[in-house]
Write an enzyme that holds these catalytic residues in place. Structure first.
Site, PDB file in Angstrom:
ATOM      1  N   ALA A  67       0.868  -1.173   0.000  1.00 17.69           N
ATOM      2  CA  ALA A  67       0.000   0.000   0.000  1.00 17.69           C
ATOM      3  C   ALA A  67       0.905   1.222   0.000  1.00 17.69           C
ATOM      4  O   ALA A  67       2.068   1.151   0.431  1.00 17.69           O
ATOM      5  CB  ALA A  67      -0.890  -0.018   1.232  1.00 17.69           C
ATOM      6  N   GLY A 112       0.567  -4.919   0.941  1.00 19.61           N
ATOM      7  CA  GLY A 112      -0.626  -5.037   0.099  1.00 19.61           C
ATOM      8  C   GLY A 112      -0.374  -5.805  -1.190  1.00 19.61           C
ATOM      9  O   GLY A 112      -1.302  -6.389  -1.762  1.00 19.61           O
ATOM     10  N   GLU A 115      -0.609  -9.346  -0.234  1.00 15.41           N
ATOM     11  CA  GLU A 115      -2.031  -9.614   0.024  1.00 15.41           C
ATOM     12  C   GLU A 115      -2.831  -9.698  -1.276  1.00 15.41           C
ATOM     13  O   GLU A 115      -3.762 -10.498  -1.393  1.00 15.41           O
ATOM     14  CB  GLU A 115      -2.597  -8.523   0.945  1.00 15.41           C
ATOM     15  CG  GLU A 115      -1.984  -8.570   2.333  1.00 15.41           C
ATOM     16  CD  GLU A 115      -2.343  -7.363   3.175  1.00 15.41           C
ATOM     17  OE1 GLU A 115      -1.908  -6.241   2.841  1.00 15.41           O
ATOM     18  OE2 GLU A 115      -3.074  -7.535   4.169  1.00 15.41           O
ATOM     19  N   GLU A 135       4.486  -5.037   7.556  1.00 23.13           N
ATOM     20  CA  GLU A 135       3.702  -3.971   8.209  1.00 23.13           C
ATOM     21  C   GLU A 135       4.104  -3.682   9.649  1.00 23.13           C
ATOM     22  O   GLU A 135       4.094  -2.536  10.088  1.00 23.13           O
ATOM     23  CB  GLU A 135       2.195  -4.318   8.169  1.00 23.13           C
ATOM     24  CG  GLU A 135       1.540  -4.047   6.827  1.00 23.13           C
ATOM     25  CD  GLU A 135       1.637  -5.205   5.850  1.00 23.13           C
ATOM     26  OE1 GLU A 135       2.440  -6.132   6.090  1.00 23.13           O
ATOM     27  OE2 GLU A 135       0.921  -5.171   4.830  1.00 23.13           O
TER      28      GLU A 135
HETATM   29  N1  COA Z   1       4.560   3.104  -0.773  1.00 23.66           N
HETATM   30  C1  COA Z   1       4.943   4.252  -1.366  1.00 23.66           C
HETATM   31  N2  COA Z   1       6.056   4.375  -2.116  1.00 23.66           N
HETATM   32  C2  COA Z   1       6.800   3.266  -2.270  1.00 23.66           C
HETATM   33  C3  COA Z   1       6.466   2.041  -1.683  1.00 23.66           C
HETATM   34  C4  COA Z   1       5.287   1.988  -0.907  1.00 23.66           C
HETATM   35  N3  COA Z   1       4.868   0.860  -0.329  1.00 23.66           N
HETATM   36  N4  COA Z   1       7.427   1.145  -1.992  1.00 23.66           N
HETATM   37  C5  COA Z   1       8.323   1.796  -2.766  1.00 23.66           C
HETATM   38  N5  COA Z   1       7.941   3.076  -2.926  1.00 23.66           N
HETATM   39  C6  COA Z   1       8.629   4.119  -3.690  1.00 23.66           C
HETATM   40  C7  COA Z   1       9.856   4.685  -2.960  1.00 23.66           C
HETATM   41  O1  COA Z   1       9.476   5.649  -1.994  1.00 23.66           O
HETATM   42  C8  COA Z   1      10.641   5.238  -4.118  1.00 23.66           C
HETATM   43  O2  COA Z   1      10.044   6.466  -4.493  1.00 23.66           O
HETATM   44  P1  COA Z   1      10.999   7.769  -4.775  1.00 23.66           P
HETATM   45  O3  COA Z   1      11.883   7.352  -5.919  1.00 23.66           O
HETATM   46  O4  COA Z   1      10.019   8.856  -5.130  1.00 23.66           O
HETATM   47  O5  COA Z   1      11.782   8.011  -3.520  1.00 23.66           O
HETATM   48  C9  COA Z   1      10.360   4.258  -5.243  1.00 23.66           C
HETATM   49  O6  COA Z   1       9.163   3.600  -4.893  1.00 23.66           O
HETATM   50  C10 COA Z   1      11.447   3.223  -5.417  1.00 23.66           C
HETATM   51  O7  COA Z   1      11.635   2.555  -4.172  1.00 23.66           O
HETATM   52  P2  COA Z   1      13.052   2.487  -3.410  1.00 23.66           P
HETATM   53  O8  COA Z   1      12.773   2.322  -1.940  1.00 23.66           O
HETATM   54  O9  COA Z   1      13.924   3.620  -3.801  1.00 23.66           O
HETATM   55  O10 COA Z   1      13.634   1.109  -4.022  1.00 23.66           O
HETATM   56  P3  COA Z   1      14.682   0.146  -3.343  1.00 23.66           P
HETATM   57  O11 COA Z   1      15.101  -0.803  -4.399  1.00 23.66           O
HETATM   58  O12 COA Z   1      15.744   0.899  -2.622  1.00 23.66           O
HETATM   59  O13 COA Z   1      13.838  -0.663  -2.219  1.00 23.66           O
HETATM   60  C11 COA Z   1      11.913  -1.855  -1.349  1.00 23.66           C
HETATM   61  C12 COA Z   1      12.771  -1.486  -2.602  1.00 23.66           C
HETATM   62  C13 COA Z   1      10.695  -2.617  -1.836  1.00 23.66           C
HETATM   63  C14 COA Z   1      12.753  -2.730  -0.398  1.00 23.66           C
HETATM   64  C15 COA Z   1      11.513  -0.549  -0.632  1.00 23.66           C
HETATM   65  O14 COA Z   1      10.953   0.325  -1.584  1.00 23.66           O
HETATM   66  C16 COA Z   1      10.510  -0.773   0.446  1.00 23.66           C
HETATM   67  O15 COA Z   1      10.845  -1.240   1.528  1.00 23.66           O
HETATM   68  N6  COA Z   1       9.221  -0.387   0.199  1.00 23.66           N
HETATM   69  C17 COA Z   1       8.179  -0.446   1.181  1.00 23.66           C
HETATM   70  C18 COA Z   1       7.704  -1.850   1.386  1.00 23.66           C
HETATM   71  C19 COA Z   1       6.641  -1.907   2.460  1.00 23.66           C
HETATM   72  O16 COA Z   1       6.877  -1.669   3.619  1.00 23.66           O
HETATM   73  N7  COA Z   1       5.436  -2.258   2.047  1.00 23.66           N
HETATM   74  C20 COA Z   1       4.329  -2.416   2.931  1.00 23.66           C
HETATM   75  C21 COA Z   1       3.535  -1.179   3.011  1.00 23.66           C
HETATM   76  S1  COA Z   1       2.144  -1.399   4.104  1.00 23.66           S
END
Ligand code: COA
Length: 261
Positions: A67, A112, A115, A135
């Protein structure tokens, strides 16, 4: 804000590919994506040219990375319930979709996204796939059915381990615990997912719909209720042209020509 669609639908050879197309945010689910996803499934539900759905994420790096945390960060209690319920309802409609839905998962399927994959009927994982429910690391719990569907799919112990640690599992581990149905080389994800779905949608469409219904009811009701439901659907199928055609084709040693009625 751009007017480009965030969810695309492409129909080819009776398979509708639904692609979440927000790669710059790793296909994170904001309210617009959720609404367009719902609209995409609604648009193909009654389309006789569509036998099944392949759900995927654009960009190759993520199926869906969760999400949208930017949206979640703004919520209070009431909007939190609404965010969760809105997503749950859309995912429930995907789970109850009358045609088979296969998630083709490459890269991150987190929160999400995991999910959403769980709400699909089957999951094909590329070797690059990573599943997780991170989460609790954000101070919340899964809110789009993760505690419910992961537990039903892989069992209490494994679900609790994933939910409480927030750790990702790779594709092989996902397949080992039953979270993914199969693992395929990353460059074969689309072809192998289409082949799996193609094999399924060659069967009788009404039988597939009833098989999905009966199998889901089996995990949410008593043994006696589920068996009664199964026999009712079994009997109902005896009224279809497809049943006559399927059995006639077998006896005549030819492929059936199902019409979905
Ligand atoms: N919500 C909003 N934005 C997200 C996102 C999320 N769940 N997951 C990734 N993004 C965005 C990042 O903020 C980034 O945006 P930006 O370039 O404007 O800063 C872009 O997507 C690329 O992600 P980034 O984190 O730079 O890639 P990465 O390869 O370094 O890491 C992940 C990848 C998946 C490990 C990392 O993005 C992450 O941990 N995301 C969140 C996962 C999460 O907690 N999901 C559950 C949410 S309830």
């Amino acid at each position: 804000m751009s007017d480009d669609p965030l969810v695309r639908v492409d129909v080819r050879e009776r398979i509708a590919t639904v692609t979440i197309d927000r790669p710059e945010k790793l296909n994170a689910l904001n309210p617009e994506v959720i609404a367009q996803l719902d609209g995409a499934f609604a648009s193909i539900r009654d389309d006789d040219d569509v036998g099944g759905v392949l759900l995927t994420g654009a960009g190759g790096k993520a199926f869906v990375a969760g999400a949208d945390i930017g949206v979640l960060a703004e919520m209070d209690s009431l909007t939190g319930v609404k965010v969760s319920r809105d997503g749950q309802e859309v995912f429930r409609r995907i789970e109850a979709f009358p045609k088979p839905v296969v998630a083709a998962v490459a890269g991150y399927a987190l929160g999400g996204g995991c999910e959403l994959a769980l709400a699909c009927h089957l999951r094909v994982a590329a070797e690059s796939a990573r599943f997780g429910l991170p989460e609790v690391g954000l101070g919340i719990i899964p809110g789009y059915g993760g505690t419910v569907r992961l537990t039903r799919l892989v069992g209490l112990g494994r679900a609790l381990e994933m939910i409480l640690t927030g750790d990702m599992v790779d594709a092989q581990e996902a397949a080992r615990i039953g979270l993914a149905n199969r693992v395929v080389p990353s460059d074969e994800l689309e072809d192998q997912s289409r082949a799996l779905l193609g094999k399924i949608i060659a069967k009788g469409p009404v039988a597939l719909e009833m098989a999905i219904k009966s199998t889901y009811l089996a995990v949410q009701s008593t043994m006696d209720d589920a068996l009664t439901f199964e026999s009712s659907l079994f009997g109902l199928l005896a009224s279809t042209d497809d049943m006559r055609e399927g059995m006639k084709a077998f006896l005549e040693k030819r492929k059936p020509d199902f019409r979905g009625r």
